[in-house]
Structures are given as structure tokens and as C-alpha cells.
Design an enzyme around this catalytic site. Structure first.
Site, PDB file in Angstrom:
ATOM      1  CE  LYS A 175      -3.908   0.735   4.465  1.00 18.85           C
ATOM      2  NZ  LYS A 175      -5.033   0.718   5.399  1.00 18.85           N
ATOM      3  CG  HIS A 190      -6.715   2.490   0.635  1.00 19.44           C
ATOM      4  ND1 HIS A 190      -5.569   1.742   0.539  1.00 19.44           N
ATOM      5  CD2 HIS A 190      -7.475   1.888   1.577  1.00 19.44           C
ATOM      6  CE1 HIS A 190      -5.648   0.713   1.364  1.00 19.44           C
ATOM      7  NE2 HIS A 190      -6.793   0.779   2.011  1.00 19.44           N
ATOM      8  CG  HIS A 220     -10.896  -1.303   6.903  1.00 23.77           C
ATOM      9  ND1 HIS A 220     -10.451  -1.368   8.213  1.00 23.77           N
ATOM     10  CD2 HIS A 220      -9.961  -1.928   6.151  1.00 23.77           C
ATOM     11  CE1 HIS A 220      -9.281  -1.989   8.243  1.00 23.77           C
ATOM     12  NE2 HIS A 220      -8.956  -2.334   6.995  1.00 23.77           N
ATOM     13  CB  SER A 279      -9.329  -1.052   1.648  1.00 22.84           C
ATOM     14  OG  SER A 279     -10.370  -1.812   2.211  1.00 22.84           O
ATOM     15  CG  ASP A 318     -11.015   4.895   6.850  1.00 26.15           C
ATOM     16  OD1 ASP A 318      -9.971   5.317   6.312  1.00 26.15           O
ATOM     17  OD2 ASP A 318     -11.064   3.814   7.476  1.00 26.15           O
ATOM     18  CG  ASN A 356      -1.908  -1.100   1.242  1.00 26.48           C
ATOM     19  OD1 ASN A 356      -2.464  -1.440   0.204  1.00 26.48           O
ATOM     20  ND2 ASN A 356      -2.135  -1.687   2.413  1.00 26.48           N
ATOM     21  CD  GLU A 406     -13.424   2.048   3.630  1.00 23.05           C
ATOM     22  OE1 GLU A 406     -12.680   1.781   2.677  1.00 23.05           O
ATOM     23  OE2 GLU A 406     -13.722   1.224   4.510  1.00 23.05           O
TER      24      GLU A 406
HETATM   25  C1  LIG Z   1      -5.787  -0.005   6.378  1.00 27.05           C
HETATM   26  C2  LIG Z   1      -7.102   0.604   6.715  1.00 27.05           C
HETATM   27  C3  LIG Z   1      -7.426   0.941   8.025  1.00 27.05           C
HETATM   28  C4  LIG Z   1      -6.547   0.569   9.178  1.00 27.05           C
HETATM   29  O1  LIG Z   1      -5.450   1.398   9.243  1.00 27.05           O
HETATM   30  P1  LIG Z   1      -4.153   0.896  10.027  1.00 27.05           P
HETATM   31  O2  LIG Z   1      -3.402   2.128  10.253  1.00 27.05           O
HETATM   32  O3  LIG Z   1      -3.489  -0.069   9.116  1.00 27.05           O
HETATM   33  O4  LIG Z   1      -4.643   0.265  11.287  1.00 27.05           O
HETATM   34  C5  LIG Z   1      -8.596   1.603   8.255  1.00 27.05           C
HETATM   35  N1  LIG Z   1      -9.452   1.881   7.258  1.00 27.05           N
HETATM   36  C6  LIG Z   1      -9.191   1.535   5.982  1.00 27.05           C
HETATM   37  C7  LIG Z   1     -10.170   1.877   4.913  1.00 27.05           C
HETATM   38  C8  LIG Z   1      -8.011   0.872   5.678  1.00 27.05           C
HETATM   39  O5  LIG Z   1      -7.759   0.506   4.423  1.00 27.05           O
END
Ligand SMILES: *Cc1c(COP(=O)(O)O)cnc(C)c1O
Length: 387
Positions: free
Chosen positions: A237, A208, A134, A180, A205, A48, A176
Site C-alpha cells: 500500500k 492501510h 480482512h 480496508s 494489522d 492503494n 486493524e
Molecule cells: C491488503 C491487505 C492485506 C494483504 O496484504 P498483501 O501484502 O496485499 O497480501 C492484509 N491485511 C489488510 C488489512 C489488507 O488491506
């Protein structure tokens, strides 16, 4: 049932199936290639680290300088000893960059999502989340005393229908920026308008999207000109490090300082990590040509596989899943690619919906155009043998 029987039963359901999860030891990685402990070298299409920042000399140097200055750990939660000048500067830098009053640092995106949702929502409240959110968001919502409803993936109509059915005072809409496992983008403008109309708060969120989309890499929300009440950005990421931040207005930040248990009862990130993240943010702001190059790789990949008998999702991002459906075939394809020196991990249910086993191919600016071409050719070779 005894503990032993319980474990045996749970393990036997998965053993000898493609769903059996096993970690593989990586010896070395430079973003483009990774080497396993047995010394085999692969082109990496599963990370990522979209801008290759985990290997950036300035960021590595910043982390080392930070460790020299502060040592390696923060020694406590931010409320005790763990909020240093490095943490404060990073929070201010993030808040300025993204146009919010405040940013609050968390150790991971998982913890940020849990912290926000567990602090904000009470029994009589409603969470309305996109079906493909997620695991960290869904789990936080499921653990919350509030009622969880889900709306159809990326469907503003479905969201409106849910909102029309509730008269709760506090409603949180959760989605999001970039999904993801699918790489597609939420219709954020419509989502924000609908949420506003119903006096719901919107939480995005952007794990990405941050760093790769929008001007200066400001992410999915900036890209379409919205400002959700709660924006979660993660640093594992495109930032190439780890950790997360929640962006919000001042009263909300004060509220989290009082009530977010993940902030209060967990050791803050090492100060040196905050120094490194500050440096990664400087790199991201100046990475316009890298973001353009990434778009070029994405375009090349999509053109190259368009004629294959696979389902390609409508993704314009560095996440380019190839949906296979059948779990055994998906594993066979992943193994085939691995035998050709390409590291492309298969993703199975329950991480993705049933019957949608896939290769989650990700691209990074570390890739050369010839790497993408090799991936395309190898996919063509597999499908011409397996018609
Ligand atoms: C990877 C991810 C997370 C978690 O983040 P980390 O810092 O790896 O714990 C949360 N939300 C989404 C959409 C993700 O892809």
C-alpha cells in the site's frame, strides 16, 4: 457431482451479475493516471499507493541497484540462502523505526497474517477478531485449530463482553489500524487497554495506516501511543512495493523463526526488493508534507460530496468509500464514472457485508486538487440525473 458440473454450477451463480469478477489489463500506470491495453486513459481512484511511492525515482533506482548487486531472486527461504544483508538491514531499519526488538519479513501481508496465526494458536486458544477484519486474517483464524469469536466492528464493549466469557490462557485479540473497505480507524487505545486487562495479546494489522498516519508515517499505533505485541505492516500500500513484516519482541521473533511455516517453507522476497523497501522507508520518513497534502485532498473530497444522497463513512483516511447498497446501481455508477474517464471500482459482497455494495474511492498524493474536483462534479452530475 463431476468436476465440470461443479464448476458450471458455481460459475452460473455469478455469471451476468455484478458479482462476476474480471481482471482488466493495465498497460501503464503512473499513480495518477492508468492506461488500459486498448489505450484508454483514466484518472485512477482505486489504488492503494497513497504516497505515490511505486513511481518514486529513488526507490526505482534502489531496486535496479539491488538487482545489479544481488541478481533478481533470493534463491531460497530465509533459513537456507534467502536471508541477505539487504533483508537484515531492512528488518533492523523497520524495528528501529517502529520501536520493536525485531521485524521479520514475509512475502505478502496475506502470508504474514497466515504465518503468525497458524504458528501461535493451538486448539484450546481463543481468537477474538473485529467483524470487519480482512479476509487474510479471517481465513487464518478459520483454518486455525483455535476457537474464533468475532466482536462488533470497532466496539470495545463487544470486545469486553467476549473477553469476560473466556478463561483461556492464550487469547489473541485481532484488529486493524485502518479498515480496508471502510477507511475508518479502530479505537486502538481502548482495545489495547481491554486486551491487557484480560492478559490477551493484541495483533494489529496496519496495512492501510503504515506510512500515512503517525509521525514519520509510523502508523496507527504510534499515532495513539500504543505498542501491540504483534504489529503487521504491509508494503503493497503506502510503501508502493509489496511484501510485509511482523514486528514483535525477541522471544516472539525467535519463536516465529522456529515455527512460522510461511517463513520456513517459502522463498524470501528478492534481495533487490528489500533494497527498494529500505529506500521507500527513507522516503516515507521524510514525507510529512505529502501526508499533509493527502489530508487536504481528503478534506476537499468530503466537503465536495457532503450534499449528495449517499452514505459517507466516518473516514479520515485516504480510503473514502461511497456506500450505494444496491449492486446494480453501484455498477451503473462505476460504469458512468469510467465513461467520464474516472477509474473507480465497485466492491460487492462478499468482500463487504450484504447490502453494502460501494465505490471504494482512494486518494493519493499523485492526484491534483483539480482531479478531486472533477470526481466531485462527476458524482454530482450522476446523482442529478438519477434521482
Ligand atoms: C491488503 C491487505 C492485506 C494483504 O496484504 P498483501 O501484502 O496485499 O497480501 C492484509 N491485511 C489488510 C488489512 C489488507 O488491506
Amino acid at each position: 457431482m463431476s468436476w465440470q458440473n461443479y464448476l458450471d454450477e458455481k460459475l452460473n451463480v455469478r455469471r451476468n451479475t455484478p458479482l462476476w469478477r474480471k481482471r482488466q489489463v493495465i498497460n501503464h500506470s503512473n499513480g495518477r493516471f492508468l492506461t488500459t491495453i486498448s489505450g484508454e486513459k483514466y484518472l485512477n481512484f482505486s489504488g492503494n499507493d497513497y504516497l505515490g511511492i511505486s513511481q518514486h525515482a529513488d526507490v526505482i533506482n534502489a531496486w535496479q541497484q539491488g538487482a545489479n548487486e544481488y541478481g533478481v531472486g533470493s534463491g531460497g527461504s530465509g533459513h537456507i540462502t534467502g536471508f541477505t544483508q539487504a533483508h537484515m538491514q531492512l528488518e533492523q531499519h523497520l524495528a528501529d523505526w517502529l520501536g520493536y526488538d525485531n521485524a521479520l519479513l514475509f512475502s505478502s501481508g496475506y502470508s504474514a497474517n497466515q504465518g503468525v496465526i497458524s504458528a501461535l494458536l493451538e486448539k484450546e486458544d481463543i481468537i477474538i477478531a473485529d467483524k470487519l477484519c480482512h479476509a487474510s486474517l479471517m481465513e487464518a483464524a478459520a483454518l486455525s485449530p483455535a476457537t474464533l469469536w468475532r466482536f462488533l466492528h470497532n466496539s470495545p464493549d463487544s470486545l469486553s463482553q467476549r473477553l469476560n466469557k473466556t478463561s483461556a490462557n492464550k487469547i489473541l485479540v485481532v484488529t486493524e489500524g485502518v479498515f480496508s473497505m471502510d477507511g475508518d480507524q479502530a479505537p486502538l487505545r481502548e482495545t489495547a487497554l481491554i486486551s491487557q486487562k484480560h492478559h490477551a495479546w493484541l495483533m494489529v494489522d496496519d496495512a492501510h495506516g503504515i506510512g500515512v498516519l503517525g509521525k514519520q508515517g509510523q502508523g496507527s499505533c504510534d499515532d495513539v501511543g500504543i505498542k501491540p505485541e504483534l504489529l503487521v505492516v504491509t508494503f503493497g500500500k503506502a510503501f508502493g512495493v509489496s511484501g510485509a513484516a511482523v514486528l514483535c519482541n525477541k522471544p516472539t521473533a525467535e519463536f516465529f523463526e522456529q515455527y512460522a511455516r510461511h517463513l520456513i517453507y517459502s522463498t524470501s522476497m528478492p534481495p533487490a526488493q528489500a533494497v527498494a523497501l529500505n529506500s521507500a522507508l527513507n522516503v516515507i520518513k521524510q514525507a510529512d508534507s505529502e501526508r499533509e497534502y493527502l489530508q487536504q485532498l481528503i478534506y476537499t473530497f468530503r466537503q465536495g460530496v457532503a450534499s449528495l444522497p449517499i452514505k459517507l463513512l466516518p473516514s479520515q483516511t485516504a480510503i473514502q468509500p461511497v456506500i450505494i447498497g444496491d449492486e446494480q446501481l453501484c455498477q451503473t455508477l462505476s460504469d458512468y464514472l469510467q465513461s467520464k474517464g474516472l477509474w473507480v471500482k465497485a466492491i460487492f459482497p462478499p468482500t463487504v457485508p450484504p447490502q453494502s455494495a460501494r465505490l471504494r474511492i482512494t486518494l493519493t498524493t499523485r492526484h491534483h486538487l483539480s482531479d478531486i474536483k472533477l470526481l466531485i462534479e462527476t458524482l454530482h452530475a450522476f446523482f442529478s440525473q438519477n434521482r
